[in-house]
Design a protein around this motif. Sequence first.
Motif, PDB file in Angstrom:
ATOM      1  N   SER A  74      28.739  17.988 -47.745  1.00 53.03           N
ATOM      2  CA  SER A  74      29.074  17.129 -48.887  1.00 53.03           C
ATOM      3  C   SER A  74      29.996  17.783 -49.908  1.00 53.03           C
ATOM      4  O   SER A  74      30.552  17.079 -50.756  1.00 53.03           O
ATOM      5  CB  SER A  74      27.788  16.670 -49.588  1.00 53.03           C
ATOM      6  N   ASN A  75      30.151  19.113 -49.866  1.00 52.99           N
ATOM      7  CA  ASN A  75      31.094  19.749 -50.791  1.00 52.99           C
ATOM      8  C   ASN A  75      32.480  19.702 -50.150  1.00 52.99           C
ATOM      9  O   ASN A  75      32.958  20.682 -49.573  1.00 52.99           O
ATOM     10  CB  ASN A  75      30.685  21.190 -51.100  1.00 52.99           C
ATOM     11  N   TYR A  76      33.108  18.541 -50.254  1.00 55.92           N
ATOM     12  CA  TYR A  76      34.346  18.292 -49.533  1.00 55.92           C
ATOM     13  C   TYR A  76      35.454  19.288 -49.898  1.00 55.92           C
ATOM     14  O   TYR A  76      36.136  19.817 -49.024  1.00 55.92           O
ATOM     15  CB  TYR A  76      34.838  16.861 -49.806  1.00 55.92           C
ATOM     16  N   GLN A  77      35.630  19.494 -51.211  1.00 52.91           N
ATOM     17  CA  GLN A  77      36.707  20.377 -51.655  1.00 52.91           C
ATOM     18  C   GLN A  77      36.511  21.798 -51.131  1.00 52.91           C
ATOM     19  O   GLN A  77      37.473  22.465 -50.727  1.00 52.91           O
ATOM     20  CB  GLN A  77      36.784  20.406 -53.186  1.00 52.91           C
ATOM     21  N   ALA A  78      35.257  22.267 -51.105  1.00 51.18           N
ATOM     22  CA  ALA A  78      34.990  23.644 -50.675  1.00 51.18           C
ATOM     23  C   ALA A  78      35.286  23.829 -49.193  1.00 51.18           C
ATOM     24  O   ALA A  78      35.909  24.809 -48.783  1.00 51.18           O
ATOM     25  CB  ALA A  78      33.544  24.011 -50.981  1.00 51.18           C
ATOM     26  N   TRP A  79      34.842  22.884 -48.360  1.00 51.96           N
ATOM     27  CA  TRP A  79      35.111  22.981 -46.927  1.00 51.96           C
ATOM     28  C   TRP A  79      36.618  22.899 -46.651  1.00 51.96           C
ATOM     29  O   TRP A  79      37.162  23.658 -45.832  1.00 51.96           O
ATOM     30  CB  TRP A  79      34.383  21.871 -46.166  1.00 51.96           C
ATOM     31  N   ALA A  80      37.289  21.971 -47.337  1.00 53.18           N
ATOM     32  CA  ALA A  80      38.732  21.812 -47.131  1.00 53.18           C
ATOM     33  C   ALA A  80      39.485  23.072 -47.557  1.00 53.18           C
ATOM     34  O   ALA A  80      40.380  23.551 -46.849  1.00 53.18           O
ATOM     35  CB  ALA A  80      39.241  20.599 -47.911  1.00 53.18           C
ATOM     36  N   ALA A  81      39.120  23.627 -48.713  1.00 52.35           N
ATOM     37  CA  ALA A  81      39.780  24.837 -49.206  1.00 52.35           C
ATOM     38  C   ALA A  81      39.578  26.000 -48.246  1.00 52.35           C
ATOM     39  O   ALA A  81      40.511  26.755 -47.948  1.00 52.35           O
ATOM     40  CB  ALA A  81      39.245  25.193 -50.590  1.00 52.35           C
ATOM     41  N   ALA A  82      38.358  26.153 -47.747  1.00 53.20           N
ATOM     42  CA  ALA A  82      38.054  27.264 -46.846  1.00 53.20           C
ATOM     43  C   ALA A  82      38.811  27.123 -45.528  1.00 53.20           C
ATOM     44  O   ALA A  82      39.340  28.107 -44.993  1.00 53.20           O
ATOM     45  CB  ALA A  82      36.552  27.334 -46.597  1.00 53.20           C
ATOM     46  N   ILE A  83      38.850  25.899 -44.992  1.00 49.56           N
ATOM     47  CA  ILE A  83      39.595  25.666 -43.756  1.00 49.56           C
ATOM     48  C   ILE A  83      41.067  26.028 -43.945  1.00 49.56           C
ATOM     49  O   ILE A  83      41.671  26.733 -43.133  1.00 49.56           O
ATOM     50  CB  ILE A  83      39.469  24.195 -43.318  1.00 49.56           C
ATOM     51  N   GLU A  84      41.665  25.526 -45.047  1.00 50.71           N
ATOM     52  CA  GLU A  84      43.089  25.801 -45.263  1.00 50.71           C
ATOM     53  C   GLU A  84      43.346  27.292 -45.417  1.00 50.71           C
ATOM     54  O   GLU A  84      44.298  27.834 -44.845  1.00 50.71           O
ATOM     55  CB  GLU A  84      43.610  25.045 -46.493  1.00 50.71           C
ATOM     56  N   TYR A  85      42.498  27.976 -46.175  1.00 54.56           N
ATOM     57  CA  TYR A  85      42.713  29.411 -46.388  1.00 54.56           C
ATOM     58  C   TYR A  85      42.638  30.180 -45.072  1.00 54.56           C
ATOM     59  O   TYR A  85      43.539  30.959 -44.740  1.00 54.56           O
ATOM     60  CB  TYR A  85      41.677  29.966 -47.367  1.00 54.56           C
ATOM     61  N   VAL A  86      41.588  29.962 -44.313  1.00 56.93           N
ATOM     62  CA  VAL A  86      41.404  30.702 -43.057  1.00 56.93           C
ATOM     63  C   VAL A  86      42.522  30.375 -42.078  1.00 56.93           C
ATOM     64  O   VAL A  86      43.083  31.270 -41.437  1.00 56.93           O
ATOM     65  CB  VAL A  86      40.020  30.398 -42.439  1.00 56.93           C
ATOM     66  N   TRP A  87      42.850  29.099 -41.959  1.00 53.97           N
ATOM     67  CA  TRP A  87      43.893  28.711 -41.005  1.00 53.97           C
ATOM     68  C   TRP A  87      45.238  29.303 -41.387  1.00 53.97           C
ATOM     69  O   TRP A  87      45.942  29.858 -40.537  1.00 53.97           O
ATOM     70  CB  TRP A  87      43.987  27.183 -40.935  1.00 53.97           C
ATOM     71  N   SER A 106      34.564  32.031 -56.319  1.00 59.06           N
ATOM     72  CA  SER A 106      33.306  32.373 -55.641  1.00 59.06           C
ATOM     73  C   SER A 106      32.919  31.298 -54.623  1.00 59.06           C
ATOM     74  O   SER A 106      32.382  31.605 -53.552  1.00 59.06           O
ATOM     75  CB  SER A 106      32.180  32.553 -56.663  1.00 59.06           C
ATOM     76  N   THR A 107      33.211  30.036 -54.933  1.00 58.34           N
ATOM     77  CA  THR A 107      32.913  28.952 -53.996  1.00 58.34           C
ATOM     78  C   THR A 107      33.799  29.065 -52.760  1.00 58.34           C
ATOM     79  O   THR A 107      33.336  28.884 -51.626  1.00 58.34           O
ATOM     80  CB  THR A 107      33.119  27.585 -54.666  1.00 58.34           C
ATOM     81  N   VAL A 108      35.075  29.362 -52.968  1.00 58.63           N
ATOM     82  CA  VAL A 108      35.974  29.552 -51.834  1.00 58.63           C
ATOM     83  C   VAL A 108      35.452  30.670 -50.940  1.00 58.63           C
ATOM     84  O   VAL A 108      35.377  30.530 -49.714  1.00 58.63           O
ATOM     85  CB  VAL A 108      37.409  29.873 -52.309  1.00 58.63           C
ATOM     86  N   GLN A 109      35.090  31.797 -51.544  1.00 58.64           N
ATOM     87  CA  GLN A 109      34.610  32.945 -50.779  1.00 58.64           C
ATOM     88  C   GLN A 109      33.371  32.584 -49.957  1.00 58.64           C
ATOM     89  O   GLN A 109      33.242  32.971 -48.790  1.00 58.64           O
ATOM     90  CB  GLN A 109      34.297  34.097 -51.731  1.00 58.64           C
ATOM     91  N   LYS A 110      32.470  31.833 -50.563  1.00 57.64           N
ATOM     92  CA  LYS A 110      31.235  31.434 -49.877  1.00 57.64           C
ATOM     93  C   LYS A 110      31.532  30.584 -48.641  1.00 57.64           C
ATOM     94  O   LYS A 110      30.984  30.821 -47.555  1.00 57.64           O
ATOM     95  CB  LYS A 110      30.348  30.655 -50.849  1.00 57.64           C
ATOM     96  N   TYR A 111      32.415  29.611 -48.793  1.00 58.14           N
ATOM     97  CA  TYR A 111      32.684  28.704 -47.679  1.00 58.14           C
ATOM     98  C   TYR A 111      33.629  29.307 -46.639  1.00 58.14           C
ATOM     99  O   TYR A 111      33.603  28.912 -45.478  1.00 58.14           O
ATOM    100  CB  TYR A 111      33.206  27.367 -48.210  1.00 58.14           C
ATOM    101  N   VAL A 112      34.452  30.260 -47.061  1.00 59.26           N
ATOM    102  CA  VAL A 112      35.302  30.969 -46.093  1.00 59.26           C
ATOM    103  C   VAL A 112      34.423  31.682 -45.070  1.00 59.26           C
ATOM    104  O   VAL A 112      34.737  31.710 -43.865  1.00 59.26           O
ATOM    105  CB  VAL A 112      36.256  31.956 -46.813  1.00 59.26           C
ATOM    106  N   LYS A 113      33.328  32.258 -45.520  1.00 62.11           N
ATOM    107  CA  LYS A 113      32.391  32.927 -44.593  1.00 62.11           C
ATOM    108  C   LYS A 113      31.840  31.927 -43.590  1.00 62.11           C
ATOM    109  O   LYS A 113      31.696  32.240 -42.396  1.00 62.11           O
ATOM    110  CB  LYS A 113      31.255  33.569 -45.389  1.00 62.11           C
ATOM    111  N   GLN A 114      31.528  30.738 -44.050  1.00 61.62           N
ATOM    112  CA  GLN A 114      31.005  29.708 -43.157  1.00 61.62           C
ATOM    113  C   GLN A 114      32.054  29.293 -42.115  1.00 61.62           C
ATOM    114  O   GLN A 114      31.765  29.175 -40.918  1.00 61.62           O
ATOM    115  CB  GLN A 114      30.572  28.487 -43.964  1.00 61.62           C
ATOM    116  N   VAL A 115      33.283  29.086 -42.591  1.00 62.51           N
ATOM    117  CA  VAL A 115      34.345  28.663 -41.678  1.00 62.51           C
ATOM    118  C   VAL A 115      34.595  29.729 -40.614  1.00 62.51           C
ATOM    119  O   VAL A 115      34.746  29.416 -39.419  1.00 62.51           O
ATOM    120  CB  VAL A 115      35.633  28.350 -42.471  1.00 62.51           C
ATOM    121  N   ARG A 116      34.666  30.980 -41.028  1.00 60.73           N
ATOM    122  CA  ARG A 116      34.921  32.047 -40.069  1.00 60.73           C
ATOM    123  C   ARG A 116      33.784  32.160 -39.061  1.00 60.73           C
ATOM    124  O   ARG A 116      34.003  32.551 -37.908  1.00 60.73           O
ATOM    125  CB  ARG A 116      35.098  33.372 -40.820  1.00 60.73           C
ATOM    126  N   LYS A 117      32.602  31.790 -39.470  1.00 56.85           N
ATOM    127  CA  LYS A 117      31.445  31.840 -38.569  1.00 56.85           C
ATOM    128  C   LYS A 117      31.545  30.772 -37.477  1.00 56.85           C
ATOM    129  O   LYS A 117      31.213  31.015 -36.312  1.00 56.85           O
ATOM    130  CB  LYS A 117      30.156  31.645 -39.361  1.00 56.85           C
TER     131      LYS A 117
END
Length: 485
Positions: free
Chosen positions: A437-450, A472-483
């Motif tokens: 549900s945290n749309y912005q966080a997932w989208a930001a993390a995907i874009e950063y990692v990609w 801090s939110t970006v950092q948290k979700y980046v870990k999830q995306v990389r996982k």
Amino acid sequence: MGKQLKRKRSAAKVIPFVQSGEYYFKKGLIAYKRGDLARAKKYLERAVQLNGQEAMFAFQLAVVLTELGEYQASNQLFLTVVHELDPEMSECFYFLAHNYAHLGLFREAMNHAQTYLEREPDGEFLEEIEDLIELLSIEYEDDEFISQEDLIVKQEKARSLLEKGDFPAAIEVLEAMIAEYPEFWSAYNNLALAYFYMGNAEKAQSVINEVLEKNPGNLHALCNRLVFFHYLQDEAEVARLTEELACVHPFLIDQRYKLGATFALVGRFDLAFKWLHHLYKMRFHGDFLFYYWLAYSAYYTGHARLAKTAWEKVIDLSPDKKGQEPWGVFEEKIKRWMNGTNIAEVLYGLYVISKSLNADEVKAYIHVRETMEQHWLVREFIDYILLPAQAVVPLYIVDAYAVMDELWEKNVLADEKMYIAWFHVFANAVDVLRNFSNYQAWAAAIEYVWRRNQGESVTQKGIGEKYSISLSTVQKYVKQVRKWL
């Protein structure tokens, strides 16, 4: 005393001309008068970048390039001045005459010398230009002029051979041109292309390296190198060179076209649109390839109306391109994704379809629900898109769609691999995570990692600002995306 010093420092920081083209122009003149041509070139190039419409900046840079022996680059600037910036600057023809004489292009030298005399019969360089004309008349007889005409014929012949695909013959002509005119850089670049098209990438790269060693910063050579790495599928080098060229701001029209077309060819339609649209607004009259790449870059950056206008021009100039419209190519991609076995691609194909469906199209696509692979995620996604009022759709499907909306809104159509990457993450994580549900966080993390995986120089802070979330939110979700990616 301390306060006075502080006031002086403060005032120095806000003087507006420090960052202007005038500031760098003055520094360039000082360096030129001191004989420091390399520094003069650096400052004057900066002045031209900051104020490309100032004829005197371009003129002075061209003079410095002449003294550095960069005659072709100098000529391009002088021609830009007299044809676009200030047609009254007749002294450009004096320098053009000298430059062409140094290049061995004696007929061109004579033509520009005579143009100067016609424009300025009592001009500042009258004595020098008369000496040059006399020298050309005495020293260079008809054989030399015929030799120059022969070069023009060879150049046209080489171009024709390249277009026909007769690369061995083109190589023979180009190598002969280089032997006779060792600073004719366009011949080198075409020779590199000929070798590359023959499958000899090593020789092609060798020729490009020779150009850049003898003529550092040659933009056509740098663009060709990027194209070579693109076809060789060396993504790391493509990303590195793209980032380097993204920082280049050429002054000359043909260089802007070359840069824009190169970005389009390697799929960076955002960068391509920047330069090609700029030329279009300047009423640049290009060949069919200009409008071809303009149409593609416009379409993939969300400028559909301009894409269609440009494509009409493509068909006018090259009717055989009918059927290669960018939207037609994209529709083929959608079909391929929809008929494939990659769940992430199927989900993205469905998402793209959903963005343009009207009531009649929904009915037409109902059969998709029955014919597509029976993967539970695909079926739930189809239900959400095609039968929103008839099916109970889980929240994670709604969330996945909303994350894709965030990415779609803040990026361009050409970033399709990034969008597919999101559905990879979603498909892999959904068995464990049911809350996206945290749309912005997932989208930001995907874009950063990609983008980092593509070699782009993005930061988590910058991405966070783009999506209006904290670092801090970006950092948290980046870990999830990389996982899960």
